[in-house]
Design a protein around this motif. Sequence first.
Motif, short mmCIF file in Angstrom:
data_model
loop_
_atom_site.label_atom_id
_atom_site.label_comp_id
_atom_site.label_asym_id
_atom_site.label_seq_id
_atom_site.Cartn_x
_atom_site.Cartn_y
_atom_site.Cartn_z
N GLU A 286 6.75 1.67 35.61
CA GLU A 286 6.19 0.53 34.89
C GLU A 286 7.24 -0.13 34.01
OE1 GLU A 286 2.86 1.88 32.75
OE2 GLU A 286 1.63 2.35 34.53
N ARG A 287 8.07 0.67 33.37
CA ARG A 287 9.13 0.09 32.53
C ARG A 287 10.16 -0.64 33.37
NH1 ARG A 287 11.24 0.35 27.52
NH2 ARG A 287 13.51 0.34 27.30
N ALA A 288 10.50 -0.09 34.54
CA ALA A 288 11.47 -0.77 35.41
C ALA A 288 10.92 -2.11 35.90
CB ALA A 288 11.81 0.14 36.60
N ILE A 289 9.63 -2.17 36.25
CA ILE A 289 9.03 -3.44 36.70
C ILE A 289 9.03 -4.46 35.57
CG2 ILE A 289 6.87 -4.49 37.49
CD1 ILE A 289 6.32 -1.87 38.98
N SER A 290 8.70 -4.02 34.36
CA SER A 290 8.68 -4.95 33.23
C SER A 290 10.08 -5.48 32.93
CB SER A 290 8.11 -4.26 32.01
OG SER A 290 8.92 -3.16 31.63
N LEU A 291 11.11 -4.63 33.05
CA LEU A 291 12.48 -5.09 32.83
C LEU A 291 12.91 -6.09 33.90
CD1 LEU A 291 14.23 -1.75 31.77
CD2 LEU A 291 13.62 -3.67 30.30
N GLN A 292 12.51 -5.86 35.16
CA GLN A 292 12.87 -6.77 36.23
C GLN A 292 12.18 -8.13 36.04
OE1 GLN A 292 15.11 -6.24 38.54
NE2 GLN A 292 14.83 -8.29 39.42
N LYS A 293 10.93 -8.12 35.64
CA LYS A 293 10.22 -9.37 35.36
C LYS A 293 10.86 -10.14 34.22
CE LYS A 293 5.66 -7.95 37.03
NZ LYS A 293 4.24 -7.70 36.64
N ARG A 294 11.32 -9.39 33.21
CA ARG A 294 11.97 -10.07 32.09
C ARG A 294 13.27 -10.74 32.53
NH1 ARG A 294 14.65 -6.49 27.54
NH2 ARG A 294 16.09 -6.35 29.30
N ASP A 295 14.08 -10.04 33.37
CA ASP A 295 15.33 -10.63 33.85
C ASP A 295 15.06 -11.87 34.70
OD1 ASP A 295 16.61 -8.60 32.56
OD2 ASP A 295 16.89 -7.36 34.35
N ASP A 296 14.03 -11.81 35.56
CA ASP A 296 13.70 -12.99 36.38
C ASP A 296 13.26 -14.16 35.51
OD1 ASP A 296 14.29 -11.40 38.52
OD2 ASP A 296 12.20 -10.93 39.02
N ARG A 297 12.50 -13.87 34.48
CA ARG A 297 12.03 -14.95 33.61
C ARG A 297 13.20 -15.59 32.86
NH1 ARG A 297 8.78 -12.17 31.22
NH2 ARG A 297 9.88 -11.75 29.27
N ILE A 298 14.14 -14.79 32.39
CA ILE A 298 15.31 -15.32 31.67
C ILE A 298 16.16 -16.17 32.60
CG2 ILE A 298 17.47 -14.67 30.53
CD1 ILE A 298 15.99 -12.22 29.43
N GLU A 299 16.36 -15.73 33.85
CA GLU A 299 17.16 -16.50 34.81
C GLU A 299 16.48 -17.82 35.16
OE1 GLU A 299 19.22 -15.86 39.22
OE2 GLU A 299 18.03 -14.27 38.26
N ARG A 300 15.16 -17.79 35.28
CA ARG A 300 14.41 -19.02 35.59
C ARG A 300 14.48 -20.00 34.42
NH1 ARG A 300 10.38 -16.62 36.98
NH2 ARG A 300 9.10 -16.75 35.11
N ASP A 301 14.40 -19.52 33.21
CA ASP A 301 14.49 -20.39 32.03
C ASP A 301 15.87 -21.02 31.92
OD1 ASP A 301 11.92 -19.69 31.50
OD2 ASP A 301 12.42 -18.20 29.96
N GLN A 302 16.91 -20.28 32.27
CA GLN A 302 18.27 -20.84 32.22
C GLN A 302 18.45 -21.95 33.26
OE1 GLN A 302 20.95 -17.57 32.64
NE2 GLN A 302 20.65 -16.83 30.50
N GLU A 303 17.87 -21.77 34.46
CA GLU A 303 17.98 -22.81 35.49
C GLU A 303 17.25 -24.08 35.07
OE1 GLU A 303 16.53 -21.05 39.01
OE2 GLU A 303 18.30 -19.74 39.32
#
Length: 350
Positions: A286-303
């Motif tokens: 669960e922690r790994a999935i939450s970290l992956q979602k956070r990284d995807d959200r940060i990359e999407r916000d930067q784009e």
Amino acid sequence: MDVVQEVLEKQKRDLERYKPIIVEKHLEVRNDVGMMLCSDPNDLDEKVLKENKEDYLRELTRDNVQLLINEIWELPTERVDECIVAKLPAPTTVLPRIRKVPGPRALTKWEKFAKEKGIKKKKKDKKKFDEVLDKWVPTYGYRKADAEKQKEWVLEVPKNVDPMEDMFQKKIDVRNEKVAKNEIQRMKNIVRAKKIDAPRAGYLGPEVADSKTLRTVATVAKASTASVGKFQEKLPNEKQARGIGVKELIPGTKRKASHIGGESEKEENLALIKSILNKKPKIDVERAISLQKRDDRIERDQEQAGGGGKKKSKKGGRKGRGGAPKSGKKPKGGMGQRAVKKGGSGRKRR
């Protein structure tokens, strides 16, 4: 009538205050005057006990104590320093004891010698007059040591001694040796009083230790390690004391080294390494999935912050000058390249 009633009430109060010394019991109490003990075999009145417990027990105790005191006054009495005392007889009640009654203390070596020679202990004076300091100085205690320091502020160095030697430290060392000697003598007195031949280690008794005692002490000293003496080197032709094992060294326990078992040291080390390498890491899904979602959200916000109109590179980033991917951070000073022009040279203006 009022006067008669008042006198009767006063007499009644006096009787309640000063109760008679004669106490009547259905069964006689058993008094042990030597032990100052009174045993009452009569049954308790449960009805009165429940109604008024405190007063009932107080009255019962008073009556029993009165009977005990009556027997004490029957003993022969005498006057000592304006006080009347009675000599109590030997007690008849045997009290249970977990240990035997302690006997008289054993005499020390000096006390035994003084008794044989008739030497009497003299009471020392607490203070004596010191002519050097011109004042009264205690004969013992820390104040005497302070007075000695004031009196002996300088010490003479003998001719046969190294002139660089500290005479004050030498005096302190001599005093410490005397203290240690007195402590050893005290331990000898304890061993002599308990009638012990010699303990396993330390003090070896008043007589010269034999080979068996020395072998026992050496074995105990070597076994006083975490490995129970397994890694202690042996002297040539050394013999181990007989009848001394782990159970004899520590009664009531089974001593065992914490890191040594029945197997060899190599097998123990291999088993330890295998246990460490075979441990699997615990993964929190669960922690790994939450970290992956956070990284995807940060990359999407930067784009989205960079703008969607510009041309992107193959790697997904926007292109800057010279086809290099442009990042969101501002380049640091001195890290850029100088643009070479035909007309002249110089520092690039921003």
